[in-house]
Scaffold this motif. Structure first.
Motif, PDB file in Angstrom:
ATOM      1  N   LYS A 198       0.983  -1.251   0.291  1.00  0.00           N
ATOM      2  CA  LYS A 198      -0.179  -0.050   0.021  1.00  0.00           C
ATOM      3  C   LYS A 198       0.954   1.276  -0.097  1.00  0.00           C
ATOM      4  N   CYS A 200       1.330   4.651   0.640  1.00  0.00           N
ATOM      5  CA  CYS A 200       0.844   5.779   1.237  1.00  0.00           C
ATOM      6  C   CYS A 200       1.514   6.918   0.926  1.00  0.00           C
ATOM      7  N   ALA A 320      -6.782   4.996   5.470  1.00  0.00           N
ATOM      8  CA  ALA A 320      -5.926   4.361   4.650  1.00  0.00           C
ATOM      9  C   ALA A 320      -6.402   2.372   4.714  1.00  0.00           C
ATOM     10  N   VAL A 336      -1.522  -7.259   7.848  1.00  0.00           N
ATOM     11  CA  VAL A 336      -1.117  -6.069   7.257  1.00  0.00           C
ATOM     12  C   VAL A 336      -0.079  -5.617   8.351  1.00  0.00           C
ATOM     13  N   VAL A 338       2.838  -2.654   9.424  1.00  0.00           N
ATOM     14  CA  VAL A 338       2.944  -1.286   9.600  1.00  0.00           C
ATOM     15  C   VAL A 338       4.156  -0.831  10.100  1.00  0.00           C
ATOM     16  N   PHE A 349      -4.712   2.192  11.899  1.00  0.00           N
ATOM     17  CA  PHE A 349      -5.207   0.979  10.881  1.00  0.00           C
ATOM     18  C   PHE A 349      -6.208   0.081  11.725  1.00  0.00           C
ATOM     19  N   THR A 451       9.589   1.321   4.807  1.00  0.00           N
ATOM     20  CA  THR A 451       9.175   0.161   4.140  1.00  0.00           C
ATOM     21  C   THR A 451      10.216  -1.249   4.126  1.00  0.00           C
ATOM     22  N   VAL A 476       2.319  -1.784   4.340  1.00  0.00           N
ATOM     23  CA  VAL A 476       2.177  -0.546   4.371  1.00  0.00           C
ATOM     24  C   VAL A 476       3.641   0.158   4.031  1.00  0.00           C
ATOM     25  N   THR A 478       5.372   3.839   3.775  1.00  0.00           N
ATOM     26  CA  THR A 478       4.662   5.310   4.402  1.00  0.00           C
ATOM     27  C   THR A 478       5.202   6.324   3.727  1.00  0.00           C
TER      28      THR A 478
END
Length: 532
Positions: A198, A200, A320, A336, A338, A349, A451, A476, A478
């Protein structure tokens, strides 16, 4: 502001300046409510077609074509609808019998006991409409330019700041970020076929911080129009928060003040608040020192605190999670992952996923993983101790500079989210995170070191068999990799001390003649394809 007054809910105090325990029984103002013509949660047997038809009739969506001489803000004023959705501040994880709460129009960051605050929505009002209604409503807004719903955050306005006037919103149509199928990385390095990233960081200022900052600055814009004592907005930052704050404040014409740790952020991150006109203080300390100073300053001066201690930001960041579900057509991923520094995002989240489950959009939530740099790993140490007494650490230098935080403000929020989601905490050394970043980049991504931390956590959990080869997993990302080009240059030049840089890909020096170039190319192609 007449519309804002009209929409004031019974959840909000009639006297927003009253910083004391509130009694809901004493607050019963009159409001106007035009029911949304949609499928009720009591009609569980309603079909998708019925819900779609109901959505098309909703006053939130019904509108006429915008005249050529009318801008999108004017259109939003014309199409305003009344409702009874509302939100308020409450102490985080408070006793269910607690009556302490505050209006969102108050300038307050802590509960009476000194604990964190949380934004609590009137779930009874939201539950009058079933999951199919909310799914259809949110999906109907994606890709539109209707103000403010073209934003991935404000397309969920009823779940974010339901009472703010659309004219007060400060938005760059953030969100709606790419959910990237990391096909080659997953197959080549992890033996996975359902790995997603993802992104972001593909956002207005290049990080996920835009999601929260649009909410916070919009509320500040509202407060200033209400003549509240706010002369500017301030934050401590390791880079990305300051970029987001300065951009959104510049858009709204609100002064921004930034405390940065000297010589501890990238030049790309430093130049953003400077270019946006922020008042930047470079302070000879680390992020934790900057955070302590900004908290002391905002307690004395009419400067609004923009760090994630402020729970408004988390309302934007939680969208998100909702976006991920939308992008999977409301199917829930298994995991997920993060990156975590100040730890507000992992809770955001969780909050987004949990809200979708509670309101019937999905039937479960994914397991969450918080990934920390080993040089700044207080949550990881807390997790490994079995959640015994938390101890802050002195954060050491890490390439993942945005999470170089040893005393995270949102530690309680993070622990709560991880416990509720059967979550895990993992860490990454400097060499591990830089190698992971280089591997990801070699498969077509261009990610930030944070990441790389998350991908390292994924790799470790795959090797341990915790995450299976067919588990649908979302990492995710960032921030945008372009903010961290110097670290990439140093890695590929093999100039990082005590690091092997195993996946470095430096340029090859060659003479300016055909024969030399051909020799180099043939050698390269043979290494890639023995049949050449």
């Amino acid at each position: 502001m007449a519309a804002s007054c009209m929409l004031r809910s019974s959840f909000l105090s009639p006297n927003p300046n009253l910083h004391q325990q509130q009694s809901p029984a004493k607050s019963n103002p009159t409001f106007f409510f035009t029911p949304i013509k949609a499928t009720s949660s009591s009609s569980s047997s309603s079909s998708t077609g019925d819900a779609a038809a109901a959505i098309s009739k909703s006053p939130l969506l019904q509108k006429n074509r915008r005249p050529a001489d009318e801008n999108i803000r004017e259109e939003a004023r014309r199409d305003v609808s009344s409702h009874n959705f509302s939100a308020r501040y409450v102490p985080f994880n408070a006793d269910p019998n607690s009556n302490e709460w505050y209006s969102l129009d108050e300038i307050i960051y802590r509960s009476r006991s000194g604990g964190l605050l949380d934004v609590q929505h009137n779930m009874d009002a939201l539950k009058k409409f079933d999951g199919q209604y909310w799914r259809s409503l949110f999906d109907s807004r994606v890709g539109k330019t209707t103000w403010p719903y073209g934003s991935g955050v404000w397309s969920k306005k009823e779940w974010v700041l339901p009472e703010i006037d659309s004219d007060d919103i400060v938005s760059a149509f953030e969100g709606n970020s790419n959910l990237f199928w990391a096909e080659r990385f997953g197959k080549q390095f992890l033996g996975m076929n359902d790995l997603w990233v993802k992104h972001c960081g593909i956002s207005h200022t290049g990080s996920f911080k835009d999601l929260g900052m649009t909410v916070l600055v919009s509320q500040v814009n509202r407060l200033r129009k209400m003549h509240k004592p706010v002369v500017g907005v301030g934050c401590a930052s390791t880079g990305d928060t300051s970029a987001a704050l300065s951009a959104y404040c510049a858009s709204a014409g609100i002064p921004s003040i930034v405390f940065l740790p000297a010589n501890k952020i990238s030049m790309a991150q430093l130049v953003q608040p400077i270019a946006n006109g922020a008042f930047v203080l470079s302070i000879d300390t680390d992020f934790d020192g900057c955070m302590q100073l900004i908290r002391e300053v905002t307690a004395e001066l009419p400067i609004y605190l923009a760090n994630s201690l402020n729970s408004l930001r988390l309302e934007g960041q939680k969208t998100a999670a909702i976006e991920i579900l939308q992008q999977f057509e409301w199917e829930v991923p298994d995991w997920v992952i993060v990156p975590g520094g100040n730890l507000g995002n992992i809770y955001a989240f969780y909050k987004g996923f949990h809200m979708c489950k509670e309101l019937g959009l999905v039937d479960r939530i994914p397991r969450l993983v918080c990934a920390q740099a080993a040089n700044a790993n207080p949550l990881y140490l807390h997790y490994k101790s079995g959640w015994k007494d938390f101890k802050a650490v002195k954060a050491n230098t890490t390439f993942a500079s945005a999470i170089q935080i040893g005393d995270p403000v949102s530690i309680d929020r993070a622990v709560y989210a991880l416990k509720k989601s059967n979550g895990i905490v993992e860490e990454a050394t400097e060499e591990e995170l830089m190698d992971a970043m280089a591997q990801a980049d070699s498969t077509g991504m261009f990610i930030c070191p944070h990441t790389g931390v998350a991908l390292t956590a994924l790799s470790k959990l795959r090797k341990a068999g915790v995450i299976g080869p067919t588990d649908r997993t979302v990492v995710v990302s960032t921030a945008h990799g372009l903010k961290f080009t110097q670290s990439k240059v140093d890695y590929h030049s093999k100039e990082i001390k005590n690091m092997e840089c195993r996946f470095a890909n430096p340029p090859v020096q060659v003479k300016a003649d055909f024969g030399s170039v051909m020799d180099v190319l043939k050698k390269y192609l043979l290494s890639k394809n023995s049949k050449f």
